[in-house]
Motif scaffolding. Sequence first.
Motif, mmCIF file in Angstrom:
data_model
loop_
_atom_site.group_PDB
_atom_site.id
_atom_site.type_symbol
_atom_site.label_atom_id
_atom_site.label_comp_id
_atom_site.label_asym_id
_atom_site.label_seq_id
_atom_site.Cartn_x
_atom_site.Cartn_y
_atom_site.Cartn_z
ATOM 1 N N UNK A 120 0.833 -1.198 0.000
ATOM 2 C CA UNK A 120 0.000 0.000 0.000
ATOM 3 C C UNK A 120 0.870 1.250 0.000
ATOM 4 N N UNK A 165 7.705 3.299 -3.880
ATOM 5 C CA UNK A 165 7.765 3.018 -2.455
ATOM 6 C C UNK A 165 8.171 4.288 -1.728
ATOM 7 N N UNK A 166 7.508 4.556 -0.616
ATOM 8 C CA UNK A 166 7.726 5.782 0.145
ATOM 9 C C UNK A 166 8.441 5.476 1.455
ATOM 10 N N UNK A 167 9.415 6.296 1.787
ATOM 11 C CA UNK A 167 10.162 6.173 3.043
ATOM 12 C C UNK A 167 10.044 7.476 3.820
ATOM 13 N N UNK A 168 9.763 7.356 5.124
ATOM 14 C CA UNK A 168 9.582 8.562 5.945
ATOM 15 C C UNK A 168 10.915 9.100 6.482
ATOM 16 N N UNK A 246 16.645 -1.278 2.481
ATOM 17 C CA UNK A 246 15.305 -1.761 2.187
ATOM 18 C C UNK A 246 14.922 -1.532 0.723
ATOM 19 N N UNK B 182 1.776 10.083 10.369
ATOM 20 C CA UNK B 182 1.027 8.910 10.838
ATOM 21 C C UNK B 182 0.024 9.245 11.932
ATOM 22 N N UNK B 209 13.157 -3.811 6.878
ATOM 23 C CA UNK B 209 12.072 -3.147 6.162
ATOM 24 C C UNK B 209 11.308 -2.140 7.010
ATOM 25 N N UNK B 210 11.738 -1.943 8.256
ATOM 26 C CA UNK B 210 11.052 -0.982 9.115
ATOM 27 C C UNK B 210 10.796 0.337 8.397
ATOM 28 N N UNK B 211 11.855 0.883 7.783
ATOM 29 C CA UNK B 211 11.741 2.206 7.172
ATOM 30 C C UNK B 211 10.664 2.243 6.093
ATOM 31 N N UNK B 212 10.506 1.116 5.396
ATOM 32 C CA UNK B 212 9.509 1.077 4.324
ATOM 33 C C UNK B 212 8.097 0.925 4.870
ATOM 34 N N UNK B 213 7.981 0.239 5.995
ATOM 35 C CA UNK B 213 6.644 -0.145 6.443
ATOM 36 C C UNK B 213 5.927 0.955 7.203
ATOM 37 N N UNK B 214 6.663 1.949 7.654
ATOM 38 C CA UNK B 214 6.014 3.015 8.423
ATOM 39 C C UNK B 214 4.991 3.755 7.577
ATOM 40 N N UNK B 215 5.399 4.235 6.397
ATOM 41 C CA UNK B 215 4.463 5.008 5.583
ATOM 42 C C UNK B 215 3.291 4.155 5.114
ATOM 43 N N UNK B 216 3.520 2.842 5.012
ATOM 44 C CA UNK B 216 2.423 1.949 4.607
ATOM 45 C C UNK B 216 1.233 2.025 5.558
#
Lengths: 304, 304
Positions: A120, A165-168, A246, B182, B209-216
């Motif tokens: 997502x 893919x978005x990274x914060x 990542x 968020x 993958x932490x960095x990628x999963x935050x914005x998800x």
Amino acid sequence: MNDTISKPDWIAVDWGTTHLRVWLMDNRGEVLDHRCSDQGMGVLARGTFEPTLRAMLSDVPGAKALPVIICGMAGSRQGWAEAPYASVPCPPPGVAQATRFQVDGLAVHILPGIKQDTPADVMRGEETQIAGFLAREPTFDGILCLPGSHTKWVHISAGEIVSFRTYMTGEMFALLGKQSVLRHSVDTTEWDQTAFDAGLSDTLSRPADLAAKLFSLRAEALLHDLSAPAARARLSALLIGAELASAKPYWLGQQVVVIGTTQLANAYHGALAQQGVAVRSADVGDLTLEGLTAAFHHLTGGPK
Amino acid sequence: MNDTISKPDWIAVDWGTTHLRVWLMDNRGEVLDHRCSDQGMGVLARGTFEPTLRAMLSDVPGAKALPVIICGMAGSRQGWAEAPYASVPCPPPGVAQATRFQVDGLAVHILPGIKQDTPADVMRGEETQIAGFLAREPTFDGILCLPGSHTKWVHISAGEIVSFRTYMTGEMFALLGKQSVLRHSVDTTEWDQTAFDAGLSDTLSRPADLAAKLFSLRAEALLHDLSAPAARARLSALLIGAELASAKPYWLGQQVVVIGTTQLANAYHGALAQQGVAVRSADVGDLTLEGLTAAFHHLTGGPK
């Protein structure tokens, strides 16, 4: 402002969360005037978008159905009017996909953002920068990296956005650097490139240790006199390193263009170059305006 | 407050960055009265620590050289008076290592924090909680996990702190949940345990993958109606999962005691149990006060 404004042929608007930028344009793509304000979506209530824009245009000679082309968060559910997301794979959405309506004297077109179901992800605004880039390099095939608060990695092929893919990372750097316990240790605008390079290699080889290494910046400042420029560069390296680890499927063996030449964009460029990636930076002036101009040309059948 | 305060035998003080807690104690370890304020080190200027404490004690019957035992940030370089760190391996520092001085009617003892050179790390305050735990379980051998803004993992053996590691997980959860993009998606106090468990497994197997999963989390809220309790639990799982992946040498095959029974502490307990760790929680009232009391007993030769 001039007190003799030429009559524009159309209005370009970049309306984000924190800013509102307005360009008065002629139909050859020339900028007649430029205004900006901090009246971003984040501070605007429902129903205040139109008067806010009108106030920015109060000295502009009127026109019947003056085209206004808008990108960004003004098209979100909390914005002026929702412009539903286009889905990848797709070209950057143009005026054909815009949410259109007339309000007294203005023909408003709000460009959609783009969504991806799995994983997502969403963008609103960057798709117009991408349109601007593709207007300049229509045959580009590869990866765009758009550094910012929410950095986007975008796979482009055959004029389409294939995936992203978005990274914060940028937002986390700001929060940790300005509001966490680390703010005491990184309180500088200086930059230590050697510390960045060392931190990046370290993080790329052990990305899971990010969570452990953050507090070490504070401890090393207290115990080992780690300098603020080194701590700040290492904080950036920890976060960008974790992102690159990542995002490896996006850059490994790929042509990568980093959009922009800010300090942040230069840090991404340097980090990718260090990894042997074929990377170049696009020193691009204002891609958003070029993307909005491309949308206007679709509306009118091309530059006059 | 009572207007007839018994004369205390000593004063216990926990003086952190954001709080000041004061207990009036008798020499059997009983609490005569308890006060707290938000006059933490973070809001105090040099030279204001003594008057701040005196204001908290203004109704207390005077005594010549009333012992005051203090732990926490009041002993840092920016505090009342620096109490230099003890170095691991060491027992929790006691009054013998305290910075001592007399100010009119008070015999002040500020307990040191603990430092570790490699990897660089520090604690101030937690060592006194550990002293309280060891006063209760002097033969404990294993790992203490002290959840908080800056969670500490501490290896205890033979009454000594052997090594420790700090994770900024709690502070990152607060910053991301309250101040990042968020915040819209996790705006609740509810908790979805199923979402936590799923997120934790996922992160532990792919911590990078932490960095990628935050914005998800934001994108899934927008696109797939991810609920706020699920998003909040998953944010916690992403951060705790990344921490557990990095802290594995501390817990794998070890006896772990999680200090506290807050929602955060319970999340750590559940996560460790899910990984098959021999974990128990210490429902411990106020370990800091027990640690300060142990220090007082060292000063006087034991409980009377």
